[in-house]
Design a protein around this motif. Structure first.
Motif, short mmCIF file in Angstrom:
data_model
loop_
_atom_site.label_atom_id
_atom_site.label_comp_id
_atom_site.label_asym_id
_atom_site.label_seq_id
_atom_site.Cartn_x
_atom_site.Cartn_y
_atom_site.Cartn_z
N GLY A 322 -71.09 -65.33 -35.04
CA GLY A 322 -71.97 -65.67 -33.93
C GLY A 322 -73.42 -65.61 -34.34
N GLY A 323 -74.32 -65.85 -33.37
CA GLY A 323 -75.75 -65.80 -33.61
C GLY A 323 -76.34 -67.17 -33.89
N LEU A 324 -77.67 -67.21 -33.98
CA LEU A 324 -78.40 -68.44 -34.21
C LEU A 324 -78.94 -68.47 -35.63
N ASP A 325 -78.68 -69.58 -36.34
CA ASP A 325 -79.19 -69.71 -37.71
C ASP A 325 -80.70 -69.70 -37.75
N GLU A 326 -81.35 -70.33 -36.75
CA GLU A 326 -82.80 -70.41 -36.77
C GLU A 326 -83.47 -69.05 -36.56
N GLU A 327 -82.72 -68.09 -36.05
CA GLU A 327 -83.24 -66.73 -35.91
C GLU A 327 -82.70 -65.81 -37.01
N HIS A 328 -82.08 -66.41 -38.03
CA HIS A 328 -81.56 -65.68 -39.20
C HIS A 328 -80.58 -64.59 -38.77
N GLU A 329 -79.78 -64.89 -37.74
CA GLU A 329 -78.79 -63.92 -37.26
C GLU A 329 -77.48 -64.09 -38.04
N ASP A 330 -76.96 -63.00 -38.52
CA ASP A 330 -75.67 -62.97 -39.21
C ASP A 330 -74.80 -61.97 -38.47
N LEU A 331 -74.04 -62.48 -37.50
CA LEU A 331 -73.28 -61.62 -36.59
C LEU A 331 -71.79 -61.88 -36.74
N ARG A 332 -71.02 -60.81 -36.52
CA ARG A 332 -69.58 -60.94 -36.37
C ARG A 332 -69.19 -60.31 -35.05
N LEU A 333 -68.47 -61.06 -34.22
CA LEU A 333 -68.07 -60.61 -32.89
C LEU A 333 -66.62 -60.15 -32.93
N HIS A 334 -66.34 -59.01 -32.28
CA HIS A 334 -64.98 -58.45 -32.26
C HIS A 334 -64.57 -58.24 -30.80
N ALA A 335 -63.54 -58.92 -30.36
CA ALA A 335 -62.93 -58.64 -29.05
C ALA A 335 -61.76 -57.68 -29.29
N VAL A 336 -61.90 -56.45 -28.80
CA VAL A 336 -60.91 -55.41 -29.10
C VAL A 336 -60.49 -54.70 -27.81
N PRO A 337 -59.30 -54.10 -27.80
CA PRO A 337 -58.88 -53.33 -26.63
C PRO A 337 -59.84 -52.17 -26.38
N PHE A 338 -60.00 -51.82 -25.11
CA PHE A 338 -60.89 -50.72 -24.75
C PHE A 338 -60.52 -49.44 -25.49
N ASP A 339 -59.24 -49.12 -25.56
CA ASP A 339 -58.83 -47.87 -26.20
C ASP A 339 -59.25 -47.83 -27.67
N ARG A 340 -59.17 -48.99 -28.35
CA ARG A 340 -59.60 -49.00 -29.75
C ARG A 340 -61.12 -48.80 -29.83
N ALA A 341 -61.86 -49.44 -28.94
CA ALA A 341 -63.31 -49.27 -28.95
C ALA A 341 -63.68 -47.80 -28.73
N MET A 342 -62.96 -47.12 -27.82
CA MET A 342 -63.26 -45.71 -27.58
C MET A 342 -62.91 -44.85 -28.79
N SER A 343 -61.85 -45.22 -29.51
CA SER A 343 -61.52 -44.45 -30.71
C SER A 343 -62.59 -44.63 -31.78
#
Length: 378
Positions: A322-343
């Motif tokens: 994700g992110g915008l190339d013109e803003e030099h963003e190098d992003l990785r998006l992760h959709a994860v279960p809530f329980d994993r995020a809390m761990s």
């Protein structure tokens, strides 16, 4: 140093802007420059163009002291002003020669409207003008163009802070004169700024702490958004490299955070959040749920965070770029279960304090949000 009278007009004929630039009160005689007009967008410094029969209204100001003139010159350099001399008509007196500074006129544009400018950005421009004049060495037009958005965002943050209620049921209720500060040196930096200053403030014993040396990172307001799918019980985490942990010496300077971005000048925090969700994660959101707002590091930074939850549709457990190339963003998006995020929060893999606070807020409200969304698991 020029000892000419000055003809000021447009933003500089506004008391707040003139005082921010010169650190002197605006004291001038009403005057008119015949044969010229002001053109430009209401959010721009107006250009002076030759136009038969037109008149520019302004003020004739006496020659400025050296320090004030140096600040005015620095302001003019940044904005690309060119100076010339012309005769102006003075109210109640004979015409006089005056020095005039204005951007070099480009293509003809719409007439500049002072009332529209005041309503749109008059208060913000006064703060911006002060920062421009403070800069040493003076900003070049190229440097100013590169920094203008951040200068405007900092000014907007200051205006928002002044307009936001500050409850004081337990803490000290600040009064006029409780705090005084002055810069020891011009702000430094090209994106964020470092302010080196002397600070005085009221003490709890009734005395005063005087001339304390302090350094503060002058940041901006930012909006943070935690996307959450209540039906599937998933959250979206943004992974990116961060220079702060790298400079501290962290063995892993990649961070897991919410969607986040600067509140640009003219935006509300909510508008910034909706925009950043589109730009960073490709999410089209309808609304944001306020969580809290505040200072993440009040001892060393002016940063102020506006934190929101967003009810989102996250149909798959996956990762993507994700992110915008013109803003030099190098992003990785992760959709994860809530329980994993809390761990991840509990093991320290999520180590960004605003993200942790937002996750624990979600943990507290999660059952209600899932019930309202009709989740079978609620």
């Amino acid at each position: 140093m020029s000892m000419s009278d000055l003809f000021v007009f447009g933003p500089l004929a506004e008391a707040a802007t003139f005082e921010a630039v010169t650190v002197r009160p605006l004291d001038g005689v009403p005057a008119r420059l015949p044969g010229y007009a002001l053109t430009g967008a209401p959010d721009a410094d107006p250009s002076l163009v030759v136009r038969e029969g037109a008149v520019v209204e302004g003020l004739l100001v006496s020659p400025l002291p050296e320090a004030a003139r140096a600040r005015l010159d620095a302001y003019g350099v940044a904005l690309g002003h060119e100076t010339f001399k012309a005769q102006v008509d003075c109210e109640g007196g004979a015409p006089r020669m005056a020095e005039i500074g204005a951007p070099k006129a480009g293509a003809s544009g719409p007439d500049w409207d002072v009332a529209e400018w005041r309503d749109g950005q008059g208060a913000r421009w006064a703060l911006m003008a002060g920062e421009i004049a403070d800069h040493a060495p003076p900003l070049s037009p190229t440097s100013f163009a590169r920094q203008k958005a951040m200068i405007a965002a900092r000014a907007s943050s200051r205006l928002r802070a002044a307009a936001t209620p500050a409850p004081a049921t337990l803490r000290h209720e600040a009064r006029a004169g409780d705090v005084a500060l002055r810069l020891d040196a011009p702000l430094s930096g090209e994106f964020f700024k470092l302010a080196t200053m002397r600070l005085s403030h009221r003490r709890f014993d009734g005395g005063r702490a005087e001339a304390l040396p302090r350094e503060v990172l002058v940041g901006v307001d930012a909006t943070l958004v935690l996307p959450y799918d209540p039906r599937r019980d998933r959250v979206l985490l943004v992974e990116q490299f961060r220079s702060g942990p790298a400079r501290r010496g962290s063995t892993n300077p990649w961070s897991l955070e919410p969607v986040a971005g600067i509140v640009d000048a003219g935006e509300t925090p909510e508008q910034a959040g909706l925009r950043e969700a589109r730009e960073e994660a490709g999410l089209q959101l309808d609304a944001l749920i306020p969580i809290f707002e505040g200072y993440p590091s009040p001892g060393s930074s002016t940063d102020h965070f506006h934190c929101f939850l967003a009810l989102a549709d996250l149909p798959r457990e996956e990762s993507w770029r994700g992110g915008l190339d013109e803003e030099h963003e190098d992003l990785r998006l992760h959709a994860v279960p809530f329980d994993r995020a809390m761990s991840l929060a509990q093991t320290g893999e999520i180590d960004v304090i605003p993200m942790l606070a937002m996750m624990y807020w979600l943990a507290h409200h999660r059952a209600r949000l899932r019930a309202e969304a009709g989740s079978d698991a609620a």
